[in-house]
Scaffold this active site. Structure first.
Site, PDB file in Angstrom:
ATOM      1  N   LYS A  86      47.464  56.417  67.957  1.00 13.38           N
ATOM      2  CA  LYS A  86      48.565  57.355  67.644  1.00 13.38           C
ATOM      3  C   LYS A  86      48.324  58.687  67.463  1.00 13.38           C
ATOM      4  O   LYS A  86      47.062  58.996  67.408  1.00 13.38           O
ATOM      5  CB  LYS A  86      49.349  56.626  66.321  1.00 13.38           C
ATOM      6  CG  LYS A  86      49.986  55.186  66.553  1.00 13.38           C
ATOM      7  CD  LYS A  86      50.721  55.000  67.404  1.00 13.38           C
ATOM      8  CE  LYS A  86      51.823  53.874  67.373  1.00 13.38           C
ATOM      9  NZ  LYS A  86      51.344  52.525  67.454  1.00 13.38           N
TER      10      LYS A  86
HETATM   11  C1  LIG Z   1      51.877  51.468  66.589  1.00 17.57           C
HETATM   12  C2  LIG Z   1      53.599  50.937  66.364  1.00 17.57           C
HETATM   13  C3  LIG Z   1      53.735  50.166  65.055  1.00 17.57           C
HETATM   14  C4  LIG Z   1      52.729  49.480  64.313  1.00 17.57           C
HETATM   15  O1  LIG Z   1      51.678  50.043  64.031  1.00 17.57           O
HETATM   16  P1  LIG Z   1      50.130  49.436  63.679  1.00 17.57           P
HETATM   17  O2  LIG Z   1      49.561  50.429  62.895  1.00 17.57           O
HETATM   18  O3  LIG Z   1      49.591  49.060  65.075  1.00 17.57           O
HETATM   19  O4  LIG Z   1      50.556  48.191  62.967  1.00 17.57           O
HETATM   20  C5  LIG Z   1      55.325  49.623  64.751  1.00 17.57           C
HETATM   21  N1  LIG Z   1      56.013  50.465  65.632  1.00 17.57           N
HETATM   22  C6  LIG Z   1      55.960  51.013  66.989  1.00 17.57           C
HETATM   23  C7  LIG Z   1      57.032  51.540  67.543  1.00 17.57           C
HETATM   24  C8  LIG Z   1      54.319  51.242  67.102  1.00 17.57           C
HETATM   25  O5  LIG Z   1      54.050  52.107  68.340  1.00 17.57           O
END
Ligand SMILES: *Cc1c(COP(=O)(O)O)cnc(C)c1O
Length: 399
Positions: A186
């Site tokens: 992210k």
């Molecule tokens: C990455 C993501 C999540 C979940 O995040 P994690 O930290 O990987 O559990 C939830 N929603 C969206 C749209 C994402 O891209």
């Protein structure tokens, strides 16, 4: 996106503070921790940057999304309206609570189609959860109006759009509660982690307790704390929080770099009349983590996608047959493959997925390419990439 590309000295320094004392836990051990409270500091930083009253860190974005629904009282048998283009975590987070994800079509914003949301409302609907995919947002004002009219909560999954804004507000802060992911890919990373932000006092207190076994966090003796309600352990560790603390302080720089790279690519592609960019709702500003555009049809998009790969243009996703992000390939959800029995309510609630088609979404996702904007590119690399992309698309369109 992603923040790991610029992992460096500041991140290492924050982590070393934690390694020196060895206090890896965010609560307690006041005497041993040399005054380091990385999780608390990161929460403060999020509050300041996003101008909200509260931020609560947790162990993942999935935990954050699920908690954002839990603290709003969403549970067994309740329906949550969400888009069919997202990451699998969005429906996992709903189903963890025994609630039922109601997937609806997206439009040219690549997020919830407002008319489809209206059609999906039933007496069981409790929340609407837009997912701000690939750096840009849903029409939040329209969704808020619907929520107000039907007494629903507006819960933003802003995991892919941190740093974007809508009507001058940070994404995640417009609705009743918003969630972020700090997983490794992210825009801001903690390695693993997530957070919710809210201005609601009651939700903030629920989140504080819920993410730590329901502990009330009164006094400074954890063993003596009481439990006003049940919770779980969704705590983040100090090591992860330390990384995020360094990263989030660089968020504005990251967004500026993304914007610069995005703009070079977009300007170049703008010369091709057949390329249509994703719609950003009025009053919104993307976080520039992806450049999203539509080509004339599915076939052209498939050919361009393949040619991009052959030309070494990586990071451009055609989500149409993607296992992680689009309803088409989510057979484990459609067939409700779980390791354990689920309620009859859940089984019945998800039956609609066996027959429902998503033609509108197919139309948009089939024609969409979503190109990741990297932080580590040099300007020359972005320009070369832009030229290559334009050439590939023109060649395919003229063939
Ligand atoms: C990455 C993501 C999540 C979940 O995040 P994690 O930290 O990987 O559990 C939830 N929603 C969206 C749209 C994402 O891209």
């Amino acid at each position: 996106m992603p923040g790991f590309e610029l992992f460096g000295e500041t991140e290492r320094n924050e982590v070393n503070d934690v390694l020196k004392s060895g206090v890896l836990m965010r609560y307690g051990f006041d005497g041993m921790r040399n005054g380091h409270w990385k999780a608390k500091d990161l929460e403060m930083e999020l509050q300041n940057q996003f101008e909200v009253k509260y931020a609560q860190l947790v162990s993942s974005g999935t935990a954050a999304v699920s908690m954002s629904l839990a603290i709003a009282g969403v549970g067994a048998g309740n329906e949550v309206i969400m888009p069919c283009f997202t990451f699998v975590a969005s429906f996992e987070a709903i189903m963890m609570l025994g609630a039922i994800p109601i997937l609806v079509d997206i439009d040219d914003t690549l997020t919830l189609d407002i008319e489809e949301v209206k059609k999906a409302i039933t007496p069981k609907t409790k929340a609407i959860m837009p997912v701000h995919m690939c750096g840009s947002m849903a029409n939040l004002q329209a969704l808020k109006t619907i929520c107000d009219d039907h007494n629903l909560v507006l819960v933003e999954d802003a995991c892919q759009a941190i740093g974007g804004t809508y009507q001058g507000k940070a994404l995640g802060s417009y609705g009743d509660v918003g969630s972020f992911s700090f997983d490794f890919v992210k825009t801001i990373t903690c390695g693993e982690g997530g957070a919710i932000i809210t201005n609601n006092d009651k939700y903030a207190q629920f989140a504080d307790h819920y993410s730590d076994h329901g502990h009330d966090h009164v006094g400074n003796d954890r063993g003596a704390e009481t439990h006003p309600f049940l919770g779980y352990n969704f705590r983040i560790s100090e090591l992860n929080a330390a990384v995020g603390l360094a990263q989030v302080r660089r968020l504005n720089d990251f967004i500026a770099i993304q914007k610069k790279h995005y703009t070079i690519l977009r300007d170049a592609l703008s010369d091709i009349p057949e390329v249509v960019f994703r719609t950003v709702p009025e009053g919104g500003e993307e976080n520039y983590s992806f450049l999203n555009f539509f080509l004339p049809n599915l076939e052209v998009t498939q050919v361009v996608s393949k040619a991009f790969k052959e030309e070494g243009i990586d990071g451009c996703f055609h989500y149409y047959n993607n296992n992680w992000h689009y309803i088409k390939e989510w057979n484990h959800l459609k067939n409700l493959k779980t390791l354990y029995p689920v309620s009859e309510e859940m089984k019945k609630g998800l039956e609609y997925l066996k027959t429902k088609s998503f033609e509108k979404s197919d139309y948009y996702i089939g024609r969409n390419l979503s190109c990741l904007i990297k932080l580590s590119w040099t300007e020359a690399e972005v320009k070369e990439r832009a030229d290559k992309m334009v050439n590939v698309i023109k060649t395919v369109l003229n063939s």
